[in-house]
Enzyme design. Structure first.
Site, PDB file in Angstrom:
ATOM      1  N   LYS A   4       0.853  -1.213   0.000  1.00 27.52           N
ATOM      2  CA  LYS A   4       0.000   0.000   0.000  1.00 27.52           C
ATOM      3  C   LYS A   4       0.877   1.247   0.000  1.00 27.52           C
ATOM      4  O   LYS A   4       0.624   2.202  -0.735  1.00 27.52           O
ATOM      5  CB  LYS A   4      -0.888   0.001   1.231  1.00 27.52           C
ATOM      6  CG  LYS A   4      -1.478   1.365   1.589  1.00 27.52           C
ATOM      7  CD  LYS A   4      -2.331   1.348   2.817  1.00 27.52           C
ATOM      8  CE  LYS A   4      -1.550   1.546   4.081  1.00 27.52           C
ATOM      9  NZ  LYS A   4      -1.227   2.953   4.414  1.00 27.52           N
ATOM     10  N   ASN A   5       1.958   1.230   0.813  1.00 28.05           N
ATOM     11  CA  ASN A   5       2.769   2.444   0.965  1.00 28.05           C
ATOM     12  C   ASN A   5       3.765   2.656  -0.161  1.00 28.05           C
ATOM     13  O   ASN A   5       4.494   3.639  -0.160  1.00 28.05           O
ATOM     14  CB  ASN A   5       3.466   2.440   2.329  1.00 28.05           C
ATOM     15  CG  ASN A   5       2.455   2.665   3.447  1.00 28.05           C
ATOM     16  OD1 ASN A   5       1.301   3.018   3.184  1.00 28.05           O
ATOM     17  ND2 ASN A   5       2.866   2.430   4.677  1.00 28.05           N
TER      18      ASN A   5
ATOM     19  N   ARG B 209       0.734  14.461  12.779  1.00 27.62           N
ATOM     20  CA  ARG B 209       1.128  14.233  11.380  1.00 27.62           C
ATOM     21  C   ARG B 209       1.284  15.523  10.564  1.00 27.62           C
ATOM     22  O   ARG B 209       0.617  15.719   9.558  1.00 27.62           O
ATOM     23  CB  ARG B 209       0.121  13.309  10.692  1.00 27.62           C
ATOM     24  CG  ARG B 209      -0.272  12.068  11.453  1.00 27.62           C
ATOM     25  CD  ARG B 209       0.843  11.063  11.644  1.00 27.62           C
ATOM     26  NE  ARG B 209       1.279  10.459  10.402  1.00 27.62           N
ATOM     27  CZ  ARG B 209       0.675   9.429   9.804  1.00 27.62           C
ATOM     28  NH1 ARG B 209      -0.417   8.930  10.323  1.00 27.62           N
ATOM     29  NH2 ARG B 209       1.157   8.921   8.684  1.00 27.62           N
TER      30      ARG B 209
ATOM     31  N   ARG C 253      -8.346  -0.425   5.240  1.00 30.35           N
ATOM     32  CA  ARG C 253      -7.530   0.628   4.615  1.00 30.35           C
ATOM     33  C   ARG C 253      -6.256   0.038   4.017  1.00 30.35           C
ATOM     34  O   ARG C 253      -5.740   0.550   3.035  1.00 30.35           O
ATOM     35  CB  ARG C 253      -7.106   1.676   5.643  1.00 30.35           C
ATOM     36  CG  ARG C 253      -8.222   2.453   6.243  1.00 30.35           C
ATOM     37  CD  ARG C 253      -7.682   3.588   7.044  1.00 30.35           C
ATOM     38  NE  ARG C 253      -6.878   4.476   6.198  1.00 30.35           N
ATOM     39  CZ  ARG C 253      -6.574   5.724   6.527  1.00 30.35           C
ATOM     40  NH1 ARG C 253      -6.982   6.212   7.673  1.00 30.35           N
ATOM     41  NH2 ARG C 253      -5.863   6.481   5.728  1.00 30.35           N
TER      42      ARG C 253
ATOM     43  N   CYS D 291      -4.435  12.451  12.847  1.00 30.68           N
ATOM     44  CA  CYS D 291      -5.094  11.152  12.820  1.00 30.68           C
ATOM     45  C   CYS D 291      -4.838  10.546  14.189  1.00 30.68           C
ATOM     46  O   CYS D 291      -4.184  11.130  15.043  1.00 30.68           O
ATOM     47  CB  CYS D 291      -4.548  10.288  11.695  1.00 30.68           C
ATOM     48  SG  CYS D 291      -2.937   9.633  12.048  1.00 30.68           S
TER      49      CYS D 291
ATOM     50  N   ASP E  54       5.292   0.443  11.890  1.00 32.24           N
ATOM     51  CA  ASP E  54       4.031  -0.163  11.450  1.00 32.24           C
ATOM     52  C   ASP E  54       3.891  -1.611  11.897  1.00 32.24           C
ATOM     53  O   ASP E  54       2.836  -2.214  11.709  1.00 32.24           O
ATOM     54  CB  ASP E  54       3.908  -0.100   9.924  1.00 32.24           C
ATOM     55  CG  ASP E  54       3.719   1.321   9.445  1.00 32.24           C
ATOM     56  OD1 ASP E  54       3.804   1.562   8.233  1.00 32.24           O
ATOM     57  OD2 ASP E  54       3.508   2.205  10.300  1.00 32.24           O
TER      58      ASP E  54
END
Ligand code: EPZ
Length: 419
Positions: free
Chosen positions: A22-23, A122, A399, A117, A307
Protein backbone atom coordinates in the site's frame (compact mmCIF):
# COMPACT_ATOMS: atom_id res chain seq x y z
CA UNK A 1 -19.95 -0.89 10.32
CA UNK A 2 -18.38 -4.30 9.62
CA UNK A 3 -16.97 -6.42 12.41
CA UNK A 4 -14.73 -9.49 12.50
CA UNK A 5 -15.74 -12.49 14.59
CA UNK A 6 -12.70 -14.67 15.39
CA UNK A 7 -12.65 -18.00 17.22
CA UNK A 8 -9.07 -18.21 18.47
CA UNK A 9 -6.75 -20.97 19.60
CA UNK A 10 -6.17 -22.66 16.25
CA UNK A 11 -2.63 -22.97 14.83
CA UNK A 12 -2.29 -21.41 11.37
CA UNK A 13 -0.92 -23.73 8.68
CA UNK A 14 -0.19 -23.59 4.97
CA UNK A 15 0.53 -20.67 2.65
CA UNK A 16 -0.43 -17.01 3.00
CA UNK A 17 0.18 -14.82 -0.09
CA UNK A 18 1.24 -11.17 0.26
CA UNK A 19 -0.23 -8.34 -1.83
CA UNK A 20 1.49 -5.27 -3.30
CA UNK A 21 2.66 -2.64 -0.81
CA UNK A 22 0.00 0.00 0.00
CA UNK A 23 2.77 2.44 0.97
CA UNK A 24 4.49 1.98 -2.39
CA UNK A 25 1.24 2.11 -4.37
CA UNK A 26 0.23 5.50 -2.93
CA UNK A 27 3.33 7.48 -4.04
CA UNK A 28 3.60 5.48 -7.28
CA UNK A 29 0.04 6.45 -8.20
CA UNK A 30 0.83 10.11 -7.43
CA UNK A 31 3.93 9.92 -9.66
CA UNK A 32 1.67 9.21 -12.66
CA UNK A 33 0.67 12.91 -12.56
CA UNK A 34 4.20 13.82 -13.68
CA UNK A 35 3.69 12.77 -17.31
CA UNK A 36 1.01 13.34 -19.94
CA UNK A 37 1.57 9.78 -21.17
CA UNK A 38 -0.19 6.69 -19.77
CA UNK A 39 1.42 4.65 -16.97
CA UNK A 40 0.41 1.03 -16.30
CA UNK A 41 0.93 -0.30 -12.75
CA UNK A 42 0.72 -3.90 -11.53
CA UNK A 43 0.11 -5.53 -8.12
CA UNK A 44 -1.75 -2.49 -6.77
CA UNK A 45 -3.67 -3.77 -3.70
CA UNK A 46 -7.44 -3.26 -3.83
CA UNK A 47 -7.72 -1.51 -0.42
CA UNK A 48 -9.61 1.60 0.67
CA UNK A 49 -6.65 4.01 0.74
CA UNK A 50 -5.78 3.08 -2.86
CA UNK A 51 -9.33 3.70 -4.03
CA UNK A 52 -9.15 7.09 -2.28
CA UNK A 53 -5.94 7.97 -4.11
CA UNK A 54 -7.40 6.80 -7.44
CA UNK A 55 -10.43 9.04 -6.99
CA UNK A 56 -8.12 11.93 -6.07
CA UNK A 57 -6.18 11.46 -9.34
CA UNK A 58 -9.48 11.46 -11.25
CA UNK A 59 -10.46 14.66 -9.42
CA UNK A 60 -7.32 16.39 -10.77
CA UNK A 61 -8.28 15.35 -14.31
CA UNK A 62 -6.43 12.06 -14.84
CA UNK A 63 -8.09 9.00 -16.31
CA UNK A 64 -7.80 5.99 -13.98
CA UNK A 65 -8.77 2.42 -14.95
CA UNK A 66 -8.40 -0.05 -12.09
CA UNK A 67 -8.88 -3.79 -12.67
CA UNK A 68 -9.65 -6.39 -9.99
CA UNK A 69 -6.32 -8.14 -10.69
CA UNK A 70 -4.37 -5.14 -9.37
CA UNK A 71 -3.55 -3.59 -12.75
CA UNK A 72 -4.15 0.17 -12.76
CA UNK A 73 -3.72 2.40 -15.82
CA UNK A 74 -3.33 6.13 -15.11
CA UNK A 75 -3.37 8.65 -17.97
CA UNK A 76 -2.90 12.24 -16.79
CA UNK A 77 -3.03 13.74 -20.29
CA UNK A 78 -4.34 16.99 -18.89
CA UNK A 79 -4.54 18.18 -15.29
CA UNK A 80 -7.63 20.37 -15.02
CA UNK A 81 -7.75 20.79 -11.23
CA UNK A 82 -4.37 20.66 -9.43
CA UNK A 83 -6.15 20.22 -6.12
CA UNK A 84 -6.68 17.77 -3.26
CA UNK A 85 -9.94 18.73 -1.52
CA UNK A 86 -10.49 18.42 2.24
CA UNK A 87 -13.20 15.80 1.91
CA UNK A 88 -10.65 13.48 0.29
CA UNK A 89 -7.56 14.40 2.36
CA UNK A 90 -9.36 14.09 5.71
CA UNK A 91 -9.90 10.37 4.98
CA UNK A 92 -6.30 9.80 3.92
CA UNK A 93 -3.43 12.10 4.87
CA UNK A 94 -1.13 10.48 2.31
CA UNK A 95 -3.04 12.61 -0.24
CA UNK A 96 -0.29 15.16 0.42
CA UNK A 97 1.78 12.97 -1.91
CA UNK A 98 0.16 14.77 -4.87
CA UNK A 99 1.65 18.09 -3.73
CA UNK A 100 5.09 17.61 -5.31
CA UNK A 101 3.83 16.13 -8.58
CA UNK A 102 1.15 18.82 -9.06
CA UNK A 103 3.57 21.70 -8.49
CA UNK A 104 6.20 20.09 -10.72
CA UNK A 105 3.73 19.38 -13.56
CA UNK A 106 1.45 22.45 -13.46
CA UNK A 107 3.35 25.05 -11.43
CA UNK A 108 0.70 25.14 -8.73
CA UNK A 109 -1.21 23.02 -6.20
CA UNK A 110 -3.99 23.53 -3.70
CA UNK A 111 -3.93 20.72 -1.15
CA UNK A 112 -5.93 20.49 2.06
CA UNK A 113 -3.84 20.21 5.19
CA UNK A 114 -4.26 16.58 6.31
CA UNK A 115 -5.34 17.26 9.86
CA UNK A 116 -4.30 14.81 12.54
CA UNK A 117 -5.09 11.15 12.82
CA UNK A 118 -5.24 8.76 15.75
CA UNK A 119 -1.51 8.04 15.90
CA UNK A 120 -0.29 11.63 15.91
CA UNK A 121 -0.75 15.14 14.58
CA UNK A 122 1.13 14.23 11.38
CA UNK A 123 2.31 17.67 10.17
CA UNK A 124 3.67 18.16 6.63
CA UNK A 125 5.92 21.12 7.47
CA UNK A 126 8.99 19.30 6.14
CA UNK A 127 7.27 18.69 2.78
CA UNK A 128 6.48 22.44 2.55
CA UNK A 129 9.94 23.60 3.66
CA UNK A 130 11.46 21.37 0.96
CA UNK A 131 9.18 22.74 -1.76
CA UNK A 132 10.11 26.28 -0.73
CA UNK A 133 13.78 25.35 -1.10
CA UNK A 134 12.95 24.33 -4.68
CA UNK A 135 11.44 27.79 -5.29
CA UNK A 136 7.74 27.22 -4.60
CA UNK A 137 5.85 30.00 -2.82
CA UNK A 138 3.62 28.50 -0.13
CA UNK A 139 0.57 30.11 1.46
CA UNK A 140 -1.85 28.59 3.96
CA UNK A 141 -5.47 29.66 3.60
CA UNK A 142 -8.63 28.24 5.18
CA UNK A 143 -7.03 24.87 5.92
CA UNK A 144 -5.51 24.61 2.46
CA UNK A 145 -1.92 24.82 1.28
CA UNK A 146 -1.52 26.93 -1.87
CA UNK A 147 1.80 26.29 -3.59
CA UNK A 148 2.86 28.34 -6.61
CA UNK A 149 5.92 27.94 -8.83
CA UNK A 150 4.90 29.76 -12.04
CA UNK A 151 8.39 29.74 -13.47
CA UNK A 152 8.86 26.09 -12.57
CA UNK A 153 10.96 24.61 -9.75
CA UNK A 154 14.75 24.83 -9.56
CA UNK A 155 17.12 22.30 -8.01
CA UNK A 156 18.50 22.90 -4.49
CA UNK A 157 19.94 21.10 -1.48
CA UNK A 158 17.08 20.00 0.79
CA UNK A 159 17.99 18.78 4.27
CA UNK A 160 15.20 17.05 6.23
CA UNK A 161 15.19 18.07 9.92
CA UNK A 162 13.88 14.61 10.63
CA UNK A 163 13.52 11.57 8.42
CA UNK A 164 10.14 11.55 6.66
CA UNK A 165 9.04 8.80 4.28
CA UNK A 166 6.36 10.63 2.30
CA UNK A 167 8.34 13.87 2.64
CA UNK A 168 11.25 12.19 0.84
CA UNK A 169 8.91 10.78 -1.81
CA UNK A 170 7.08 14.09 -2.29
CA UNK A 171 10.31 16.06 -2.77
CA UNK A 172 11.84 13.43 -5.06
CA UNK A 173 8.74 13.69 -7.29
CA UNK A 174 8.95 17.49 -7.25
CA UNK A 175 12.67 17.51 -8.10
CA UNK A 176 12.58 15.23 -11.16
CA UNK A 177 11.18 18.09 -13.32
CA UNK A 178 13.04 20.93 -11.57
CA UNK A 179 15.75 22.85 -13.43
CA UNK A 180 19.20 21.66 -12.31
CA UNK A 181 20.32 19.33 -9.55
CA UNK A 182 18.57 18.59 -6.24
CA UNK A 183 20.22 16.81 -3.31
CA UNK A 184 18.00 15.39 -0.55
CA UNK A 185 19.97 14.82 2.67
CA UNK A 186 18.75 12.89 5.73
CA UNK A 187 16.35 11.21 3.30
CA UNK A 188 14.23 8.16 4.20
CA UNK A 189 15.66 4.77 3.17
CA UNK A 190 12.44 2.71 3.13
CA UNK A 191 12.02 0.14 0.31
CA UNK A 192 8.92 2.11 -0.77
CA UNK A 193 11.12 5.17 -1.46
CA UNK A 194 13.33 2.98 -3.67
CA UNK A 195 10.26 1.66 -5.51
CA UNK A 196 9.07 5.19 -6.32
CA UNK A 197 12.58 6.07 -7.55
CA UNK A 198 12.63 2.96 -9.75
CA UNK A 199 9.34 3.97 -11.37
CA UNK A 200 10.54 7.56 -11.89
CA UNK A 201 13.77 6.32 -13.52
CA UNK A 202 11.72 4.11 -15.87
CA UNK A 203 9.84 7.31 -16.79
CA UNK A 204 13.17 8.98 -17.66
CA UNK A 205 14.10 10.64 -14.37
CA UNK A 206 17.78 10.88 -13.36
CA UNK A 207 18.10 9.72 -9.71
CA UNK A 208 21.07 8.40 -7.71
CA UNK A 209 21.19 7.14 -4.16
CA UNK A 210 17.56 6.13 -3.55
CA UNK A 211 17.61 3.86 -0.49
CA UNK A 212 20.44 5.83 1.10
CA UNK A 213 20.28 9.00 3.20
CA UNK A 214 21.46 11.16 0.28
CA UNK A 215 19.47 11.21 -2.96
CA UNK A 216 20.70 13.18 -6.01
CA UNK A 217 18.18 14.16 -8.69
CA UNK A 218 19.09 15.87 -11.99
CA UNK A 219 15.98 17.55 -13.38
CA UNK A 220 14.75 16.67 -16.89
CA UNK A 221 12.38 18.47 -19.27
CA UNK A 222 9.64 15.85 -19.27
CA UNK A 223 8.89 12.25 -18.28
CA UNK A 224 7.33 9.52 -20.39
CA UNK A 225 4.85 6.74 -19.67
CA UNK A 226 5.96 3.23 -18.67
CA UNK A 227 4.76 0.15 -16.83
CA UNK A 228 5.82 -0.99 -13.34
CA UNK A 229 5.06 -3.73 -10.82
CA UNK A 230 5.25 -2.46 -7.24
CA UNK A 231 7.05 -4.25 -4.38
CA UNK A 232 5.21 -6.60 -2.01
CA UNK A 233 3.87 -5.27 1.29
CA UNK A 234 6.49 -5.91 4.00
CA UNK A 235 4.11 -4.81 6.76
CA UNK A 236 1.40 -7.22 5.64
CA UNK A 237 4.04 -9.98 5.40
CA UNK A 238 5.31 -9.16 8.92
CA UNK A 239 1.77 -9.18 10.25
CA UNK A 240 1.22 -12.72 8.91
CA UNK A 241 4.58 -13.94 10.28
CA UNK A 242 3.55 -12.70 13.73
CA UNK A 243 0.07 -14.23 13.42
CA UNK A 244 1.64 -17.61 12.59
CA UNK A 245 4.05 -17.38 15.54
CA UNK A 246 1.25 -16.26 17.92
CA UNK A 247 -0.74 -19.40 17.12
CA UNK A 248 2.31 -21.74 17.18
CA UNK A 249 1.55 -22.50 13.54
CA UNK A 250 3.65 -23.59 10.57
CA UNK A 251 3.17 -21.10 7.75
CA UNK A 252 4.85 -20.15 4.47
CA UNK A 253 4.35 -16.44 3.70
CA UNK A 254 4.72 -16.19 -0.08
CA UNK A 255 5.25 -13.38 -2.60
CA UNK A 256 7.32 -11.27 -0.19
CA UNK A 257 10.86 -9.81 -0.12
CA UNK A 258 12.63 -11.26 2.97
CA UNK A 259 15.38 -8.62 2.86
CA UNK A 260 12.75 -5.93 3.53
CA UNK A 261 12.02 -7.58 6.91
CA UNK A 262 15.50 -8.09 8.41
CA UNK A 263 14.83 -6.17 11.65
CA UNK A 264 11.63 -8.11 12.35
CA UNK A 265 13.22 -11.47 11.50
CA UNK A 266 16.17 -10.82 13.84
CA UNK A 267 13.83 -9.85 16.71
CA UNK A 268 11.59 -12.88 16.13
CA UNK A 269 14.62 -15.21 16.02
CA UNK A 270 15.93 -13.67 19.28
CA UNK A 271 12.48 -14.41 20.76
CA UNK A 272 12.79 -18.08 19.83
CA UNK A 273 10.83 -18.14 16.58
CA UNK A 274 12.23 -20.30 13.78
CA UNK A 275 11.75 -17.96 10.81
CA UNK A 276 13.73 -17.55 7.60
CA UNK A 277 13.69 -17.58 3.81
CA UNK A 278 12.46 -20.74 2.07
CA UNK A 279 12.71 -20.88 -1.73
CA UNK A 280 12.47 -17.50 -3.46
CA UNK A 281 10.29 -14.71 -2.17
CA UNK A 282 8.93 -16.74 0.74
CA UNK A 283 9.44 -16.92 4.50
CA UNK A 284 8.75 -20.03 6.65
CA UNK A 285 7.75 -19.52 10.30
CA UNK A 286 7.43 -22.05 13.16
CA UNK A 287 7.84 -21.90 16.94
CA UNK A 288 9.75 -25.01 18.12
CA UNK A 289 9.78 -24.20 21.84
CA UNK A 290 8.63 -21.40 24.11
CA UNK A 291 8.91 -17.69 23.29
CA UNK A 292 11.35 -15.42 25.12
CA UNK A 293 10.72 -11.71 25.79
CA UNK A 294 12.95 -9.33 23.82
CA UNK A 295 13.17 -5.53 23.92
CA UNK A 296 12.34 -3.58 20.74
CA UNK A 297 12.60 0.05 19.66
CA UNK A 298 10.98 1.38 16.47
CA UNK A 299 13.28 3.31 14.15
CA UNK A 300 13.35 4.51 10.55
CA UNK A 301 14.27 1.80 8.02
CA UNK A 302 16.37 -0.35 8.21
CA UNK A 303 15.44 -0.22 11.90
CA UNK A 304 12.33 -1.96 13.28
CA UNK A 305 9.25 -0.61 11.44
CA UNK A 306 6.81 1.40 13.54
CA UNK A 307 4.03 -0.16 11.45
CA UNK A 308 4.87 -3.55 13.02
CA UNK A 309 5.16 -2.32 16.63
CA UNK A 310 1.57 -3.10 17.63
CA UNK A 311 1.67 -6.57 16.11
CA UNK A 312 5.02 -7.36 17.76
CA UNK A 313 3.65 -6.19 21.12
CA UNK A 314 0.85 -8.76 20.78
CA UNK A 315 3.50 -11.44 20.19
CA UNK A 316 5.40 -10.37 23.32
CA UNK A 317 2.31 -11.02 25.47
CA UNK A 318 2.99 -14.70 24.70
CA UNK A 319 6.71 -14.56 25.60
CA UNK A 320 8.29 -15.42 28.96
CA UNK A 321 9.71 -12.40 30.75
CA UNK A 322 9.52 -8.63 30.39
CA UNK A 323 9.68 -6.84 27.02
CA UNK A 324 10.38 -3.10 26.83
CA UNK A 325 8.86 -1.69 23.61
CA UNK A 326 9.76 1.88 22.67
CA UNK A 327 7.89 3.85 19.98
CA UNK A 328 10.18 6.61 18.67
CA UNK A 329 8.36 7.63 15.46
CA UNK A 330 4.81 8.62 16.48
CA UNK A 331 3.58 10.27 19.68
CA UNK A 332 0.43 8.23 20.18
CA UNK A 333 0.82 4.76 18.81
CA UNK A 334 -0.20 2.61 21.79
CA UNK A 335 -3.98 2.64 21.26
CA UNK A 336 -3.97 -1.13 20.92
CA UNK A 337 -2.84 -1.45 24.58
CA UNK A 338 -6.22 -0.90 26.32
CA UNK A 339 -7.82 -3.39 23.91
CA UNK A 340 -5.08 -5.99 24.52
CA UNK A 341 -5.56 -5.48 28.29
CA UNK A 342 -9.25 -6.38 27.82
CA UNK A 343 -8.04 -9.68 26.36
CA UNK A 344 -5.91 -10.36 29.46
CA UNK A 345 -2.53 -8.94 28.44
CA UNK A 346 -0.24 -7.50 31.12
CA UNK A 347 1.11 -4.23 29.68
CA UNK A 348 2.02 -0.92 31.32
CA UNK A 349 2.61 2.25 29.27
CA UNK A 350 5.08 4.86 30.51
CA UNK A 351 5.34 7.66 27.92
CA UNK A 352 6.96 6.32 24.78
CA UNK A 353 7.58 2.91 26.35
CA UNK A 354 5.28 -0.08 26.85
CA UNK A 355 6.35 -2.77 29.34
CA UNK A 356 4.92 -6.17 28.43
CA UNK A 357 4.99 -9.06 30.92
CA UNK A 358 4.34 -12.58 29.72
CA UNK A 359 3.36 -15.18 28.98
CA UNK A 360 -0.36 -14.61 29.56
CA UNK A 361 -3.28 -16.63 28.31
CA UNK A 362 -5.32 -14.27 26.15
CA UNK A 363 -9.10 -14.62 26.26
CA UNK A 364 -11.44 -13.51 23.50
CA UNK A 365 -13.42 -10.30 24.14
CA UNK A 366 -15.33 -7.61 22.27
CA UNK A 367 -12.68 -5.03 21.23
CA UNK A 368 -12.50 -1.87 19.13
CA UNK A 369 -10.13 -1.13 16.24
CA UNK A 370 -8.65 2.37 16.42
CA UNK A 371 -6.16 2.66 13.56
CA UNK A 372 -4.81 0.47 10.80
CA UNK A 373 -1.93 -1.25 12.56
CA UNK A 374 -3.49 -1.32 16.05
CA UNK A 375 -6.37 -3.24 14.44
CA UNK A 376 -3.90 -5.73 12.96
CA UNK A 377 -2.51 -6.39 16.45
CA UNK A 378 -6.04 -7.16 17.69
CA UNK A 379 -6.50 -9.66 14.85
CA UNK A 380 -3.27 -11.52 15.66
CA UNK A 381 -4.11 -11.49 19.40
CA UNK A 382 -7.63 -12.80 18.69
CA UNK A 383 -6.20 -15.67 16.62
CA UNK A 384 -4.18 -16.78 19.69
CA UNK A 385 -6.85 -16.06 22.31
CA UNK A 386 -9.07 -18.73 23.83
CA UNK A 387 -12.70 -18.22 22.82
CA UNK A 388 -14.39 -15.66 20.62
CA UNK A 389 -13.30 -12.10 19.84
CA UNK A 390 -15.44 -9.58 18.00
CA UNK A 391 -13.46 -6.65 16.56
CA UNK A 392 -15.53 -3.58 15.79
CA UNK A 393 -14.74 -0.85 13.19
CA UNK A 394 -12.77 -3.11 10.87
CA UNK A 395 -12.90 -0.38 8.22
CA UNK A 396 -9.56 0.59 9.76
CA UNK A 397 -8.16 -2.77 8.65
CA UNK A 398 -9.70 -2.46 5.19
CA UNK A 399 -7.53 0.63 4.61
CA UNK A 400 -4.38 -1.44 4.27
CA UNK A 401 -5.01 -5.19 4.21
CA UNK A 402 -6.41 -6.83 1.05
CA UNK A 403 -8.81 -9.75 1.72
CA UNK A 404 -7.22 -10.37 5.14
CA UNK A 405 -10.04 -12.61 6.38
CA UNK A 406 -9.89 -14.77 3.22
CA UNK A 407 -6.11 -15.15 3.46
CA UNK A 408 -6.26 -16.08 7.17
CA UNK A 409 -9.22 -18.45 6.68
CA UNK A 410 -7.26 -20.21 3.92
CA UNK A 411 -4.52 -20.82 6.53
CA UNK A 412 -6.97 -22.36 9.00
CA UNK A 413 -8.20 -19.36 10.98
CA UNK A 414 -11.83 -19.20 12.07
CA UNK A 415 -12.58 -15.61 11.06
CA UNK A 416 -15.67 -14.14 9.49
CA UNK A 417 -16.82 -10.63 8.59
CA UNK A 418 -20.19 -9.64 10.03
CA UNK A 419 -21.88 -6.58 8.53
C1 EPZ B 1 4.72 6.86 6.25
O1 EPZ B 1 3.96 7.90 6.84
C2 EPZ B 1 3.77 5.67 6.16
N1 EPZ B 1 2.65 6.01 5.29
C3 EPZ B 1 3.27 5.29 7.56
O2 EPZ B 1 2.46 4.14 7.44
C4 EPZ B 1 4.48 4.97 8.42
O3 EPZ B 1 4.04 4.68 9.73
C5 EPZ B 1 5.45 6.16 8.44
O4 EPZ B 1 5.82 6.50 7.09
C6 EPZ B 1 6.73 5.85 9.21
O5 EPZ B 1 7.36 4.74 8.65
C7 EPZ B 1 2.84 6.02 3.95
O6 EPZ B 1 3.92 5.75 3.45
C8 EPZ B 1 1.66 6.37 3.11
P1 EPZ B 1 6.80 10.21 8.26
P2 EPZ B 1 4.54 9.40 6.83
O7 EPZ B 1 6.67 11.47 7.47
O8 EPZ B 1 5.41 9.61 5.64
C9 EPZ B 1 7.02 13.60 11.55
C10 EPZ B 1 0.56 2.85 7.73
O9 EPZ B 1 0.20 2.29 8.76
N2 EPZ B 1 6.88 14.54 10.43
O10 EPZ B 1 7.97 9.31 7.97
O11 EPZ B 1 3.43 10.33 7.06
C11 EPZ B 1 5.77 12.75 11.74
O12 EPZ B 1 4.82 13.44 12.55
C12 EPZ B 1 1.07 4.26 7.79
O13 EPZ B 1 0.59 2.33 6.60
C13 EPZ B 1 6.99 15.90 10.68
O14 EPZ B 1 7.18 16.32 11.82
O15 EPZ B 1 5.46 9.37 8.12
C14 EPZ B 1 6.31 11.51 12.41
O16 EPZ B 1 6.44 11.76 13.80
C15 EPZ B 1 0.86 4.86 9.17
N3 EPZ B 1 6.85 16.77 9.64
C16 EPZ B 1 7.71 11.37 11.80
O17 EPZ B 1 8.04 12.65 11.24
C17 EPZ B 1 6.64 16.35 8.35
O18 EPZ B 1 6.55 17.20 7.44
C18 EPZ B 1 7.80 10.32 10.69
O19 EPZ B 1 6.74 10.60 9.81
C19 EPZ B 1 6.53 14.96 8.11
C20 EPZ B 1 6.67 14.08 9.17
Amino acid sequence: MDKFRIAGGRALAGEIPVSGAKNAALPVLAACLLTEEPVTLHRIPRVRDIRTMESLLQYTGAEVDAAADGTVRVHAAKITAPEAPYEVVKTMRASSLVLGPLVARTGRARVSLPGGCNIGDRPINLHLAGLERLGAVIHQDQGYIEAQAPGGLRGAVVHFDRITVTGTEDLMMAAVLARGETVLTNAAREPEVVDVANLLMKMGAKIEGAGTSTIKISGVERLSGTSHTIIPDRIEAGTFLIAAAMTRGDVLVTGCEPEHLTSLLVKMQQAGVDVGPEGTGALRVRVPGSLRSVDMKTEEHPGFATDLQAQFMALMTQASGISFITETIFENRFMHVPELLRMGANIRVEGRQAIVAGPVKLAGAPVMASDLRASASLVVAALAARGETVIDRVYHIDRGYEKIEEKLRHAGAQIERIA
